[in-house]
Design a protein around this motif. Structure first.
Motif, PDB file in Angstrom:
ATOM      1  N   UNK A  84       0.678  -1.096   0.110  1.00  0.00           N
ATOM      2  CA  UNK A  84      -0.143  -0.040   0.040  1.00  0.00           C
ATOM      3  C   UNK A  84       0.816   1.150   0.068  1.00  0.00           C
ATOM      4  N   UNK A  85       0.996   2.051  -0.907  1.00  0.00           N
ATOM      5  CA  UNK A  85      -0.069   1.830  -2.257  1.00  0.00           C
ATOM      6  C   UNK A  85       0.833   0.706  -3.131  1.00  0.00           C
ATOM      7  N   UNK A  86      -0.190   0.174  -3.821  1.00  0.00           N
ATOM      8  CA  UNK A  86       0.316  -0.714  -5.002  1.00  0.00           C
ATOM      9  C   UNK A  86       0.354  -0.173  -6.147  1.00  0.00           C
ATOM     10  N   UNK A  87       1.266   0.036  -6.920  1.00  0.00           N
ATOM     11  CA  UNK A  87       1.276   0.841  -8.170  1.00  0.00           C
ATOM     12  C   UNK A  87       1.215   0.029  -9.523  1.00  0.00           C
ATOM     13  N   UNK A  88       0.924   0.821 -10.606  1.00  0.00           N
ATOM     14  CA  UNK A  88       0.885  -0.033 -11.814  1.00  0.00           C
ATOM     15  C   UNK A  88       2.429  -1.094 -11.889  1.00  0.00           C
ATOM     16  N   UNK A  89       3.388  -0.337 -11.482  1.00  0.00           N
ATOM     17  CA  UNK A  89       4.663  -0.942 -11.844  1.00  0.00           C
ATOM     18  C   UNK A  89       4.905  -2.333 -10.844  1.00  0.00           C
ATOM     19  N   UNK A  90       4.634  -2.218  -9.559  1.00  0.00           N
ATOM     20  CA  UNK A  90       4.433  -3.513  -8.620  1.00  0.00           C
ATOM     21  C   UNK A  90       3.728  -4.601  -9.244  1.00  0.00           C
TER      22      UNK A  90
END
Length: 395
Positions: A84-90
């Protein structure tokens, strides 16, 4: 007390991780934190160390740490990993097997003990990107869990979906999950037979008749029953799902006749039977040995009835608790009630047929002896526990 590992990535919402950690600590959880390099540009490791009361890990190659192989020890330590936060990248990294920093490596090394949650937060255009949606669907098949973003004003000065869910709501989701999965062994020493998925009825070597069932509900019930202490046999038609690792007996079939044959190998010694499979009612009377060639004329295929597995189970029922499903497109409760009585069931679970292949479902539990119980839309994985606990309470 549960061990929660917080992964903080380089989204602008990274600063909100401080409040998540604070809330979790106040509720008595053990918290450790991994930050990506980009996350440290938004909030300092010292802040999260102060709140978590543990050293924050930011570098996979840091020299001053314990002798243990840290990505393995952290993966073993955690009961829950919350990104958290979970990005597009991860999401992209994990979905495609990339482990190039401490956070992605720990998630990749997490054993079956740890449940991984991604609390999504990103620009609304990225959130709507079909590549992200494909990656999420892929990860869901491997039992990764997602906390959807909310609508709101974003850092990019637009209003849309992509805002991190409120911190207290994220913690509530984690607490609810822990409560549901810290379950009494109400099915201990019970033999539970579950059918799942579609069947396929061949027309020729290439073509077959089938339906849209994904098998998700049946597999979720099998996993839940095993976690509640049951000795589970899962008989499944063709699906794209992974075989549950916590069940003792998995049987793969293709046709309705094959499912019929397997069911009645186990039914006599079964305590609870749940017929969740979407079994084809009909099959081709004659299967062509060669591919049927296209012609200018219409094609007529003569169908014959398949054996009615659930009806036969109802006729042979002695001590078993028998539970069926009714997937309907109209007159849901009326049709489900008729099926409940006609097939001599103890319970029937009624749902709209349009939810096939969805990850969520809302259902109504019906019985001739008890009042109907409605279950609001939720993930099938959670719904499975709710259903089994309620049936265990009533039966």
């Amino acid at each position: 007390m549960k061990n929660i590992l917080i992964g903080v990535t380089g989204g602008i919402a990274a600063y909100k991780s401080a409040n998540i950690i604070s809330i979790l600590r106040k509720k008595g959880f053990n918290v450790k934190v991994i930050m990506t390099k980009n996350a440290t540009n938004i909030i300092t490791p010292l802040t999260l160390e102060t709140l978590s009361k543990n050293r924050v890990i930011t570098d996979m190659w840091e020299k001053n740490h314990q002798v243990d192989v840290e990505h393995i020890s952290l993966a073993d330590w955690a009961d829950i990993i919350l990104v958290a936060p979970a990005t597009y990248n991860i999401i992209g990294k994990i979905a495609n097997g990339i482990a190039d920093d401490m956070l992605s490596t720990v998630i990749s090394a997490a054993n079956k003990k740890a449940s991984v949650f991604f609390a999504l937060a990103m620009n609304s255009n990225m959130y709507d990107n079909p590549i992200l949606k494909e990656n999420i669907e892929k990860l869901k098949r491997y039992n990764y869990k997602f906390i959807e973003a909310e609508e709101g004003f974003l850092a990019c000065n637009v209003t849309g979906k992509g805002r991190l869910k409120k911190e207290e709501n994220i913690v509530a989701i984690i607490e609810d999950y822990i409560e549901k999965f810290n379950l009494p062994q109400i099915l201990k020493n019970k033999k539970v037979l579950i059918t799942a998925g579609p069947t396929e009825e061949a027309i020729d070597p290439i073509r077959y008749l089938s339906n849209k069932s994904s098998g998700k509900m049946g597999y979720s019930l099998a996993i839940a029953a095993a976690n509640l202490g049951a000795d589970v046999t899962l008989i499944s038609g063709p699906t794209n799902l992974n075989i549950p690792t916590n069940i003792k007996n998995f049987i793969q079939i293709t046709t309705a006749q094959e499912m019929y044959d397997e069911v009645f190998k186990y039914y006599e010694n079964t305590d609870i039977a749940i017929a969740c499979a979407a079994v084809a009612d009909y099959r081709a009377k004659s299967i062509s040995k060669q591919k049927i060639k296209k012609s200018d004329d219409d094609l007529t295929i003569i169908l014959e009835r398949n054996p009615d597995i659930l009806f036969t189970m109802g006729q042979l029922k002695k001590r078993q608790t028998l539970i069926g499903f009714a997937a309907e497109t109209e007159n849901l409760i009326q049709n489900a009630t008729q099926k409940l009585i006609k097939k001599n069931l103890d319970f029937i679970i009624a749902n709209n047929a349009n939810v096939m292949r969805n990850n969520t479902n809302s259902v109504t539990l019906l019985s001739t002896q008890y009042k109907s119980v409605e279950f609001k839309e939720t993930e099938k994985e959670i719904l499975a526990y709710d259903l089994l606990l309620k049936i265990g309470e009533l039966a």
